[in-house]
Enzyme design. Sequence first.
Site, PDB file in Angstrom:
ATOM      1  N   GLY A   1       0.806  -1.213   0.000  1.00 22.28           N
ATOM      2  CA  GLY A   1       0.000   0.000   0.000  1.00 22.28           C
ATOM      3  C   GLY A   1       0.838   1.262   0.000  1.00 22.28           C
ATOM      4  O   GLY A   1       0.300   2.363  -0.014  1.00 22.28           O
ATOM      5  N   CYS A   2       2.151   1.106   0.027  1.00 20.51           N
ATOM      6  CA  CYS A   2       3.050   2.264  -0.003  1.00 20.51           C
ATOM      7  C   CYS A   2       3.586   2.422  -1.429  1.00 20.51           C
ATOM      8  O   CYS A   2       3.910   1.444  -2.088  1.00 20.51           O
ATOM      9  CB  CYS A   2       4.217   2.065   0.963  1.00 20.51           C
ATOM     10  N   ALA A   3       3.694   3.667  -1.877  1.00 22.60           N
ATOM     11  CA  ALA A   3       4.228   3.932  -3.208  1.00 22.60           C
ATOM     12  C   ALA A   3       5.716   3.583  -3.263  1.00 22.60           C
ATOM     13  O   ALA A   3       6.212   3.116  -4.275  1.00 22.60           O
ATOM     14  CB  ALA A   3       4.024   5.398  -3.572  1.00 22.60           C
ATOM     15  N   SER A   4       6.424   3.800  -2.161  1.00 22.02           N
ATOM     16  CA  SER A   4       7.844   3.465  -2.096  1.00 22.02           C
ATOM     17  C   SER A   4       8.006   2.128  -1.378  1.00 22.02           C
ATOM     18  O   SER A   4       7.039   1.559  -0.873  1.00 22.02           O
ATOM     19  CB  SER A   4       8.601   4.568  -1.361  1.00 22.02           C
TER      20      SER A   4
END
Length: 150
Positions: A53-56
Site C-alpha cells: 500500500g506504499c508507493a515506495s
Amino acid sequence: MAVMTVQERADDISAEFEFLDDWETRYAHIIDLGKQNPALEPEERTEDARVRGCASQVWMVFDASEGDRLKMRAESDAMIVSGLIALLIRLFSDARKDEILAFDAPAFLENIGVTGALTAQRSNGLNSMLERIKSAADAQPVSDGVPGNG
C-alpha cells in the site's frame, strides 16, 4: 529509567513541531529525522516485512520485548517516508500494546501538521504503516509478568 508513554512521546513531538511554521519547514525536519533512521539488515528486507500500500519500498520489523512492549524498526527507500517512519518509531517503539492500540495516530499526525500536505499516495502509505503497527501490537501476546512466560 522509566519508559515514556505514547502520549508523553506525542506531547514531546507536538512541542517540537510547534516551532515549525509551515509545511516546507516540517517537510525538511521530517527528512532530517529520516536521515538519522538506522537501516535494516539486508536479510530483514523480506516480503513478509514489506508494507503493502506504499508507493515506495517500506519494510517494518517488530520484536517483542518484556512487559507487553513492541520494539519496531523500519526502513524506506524514499526520504520523506523514512522521516515518517522515524516519527512512528519515536512514537511507538518500545510502547505497550494497549497504548499503541488506543492511540489515535491519524488525529495526532493531522494535529502536528504532517498529513495535510501529503499526496494521496503518501497518505495511503502512511495509513498502511499505521495499520501494520496496530496489527503487530494486536498480535503481541499479553505477558503474565513472569519472565519467559510472555
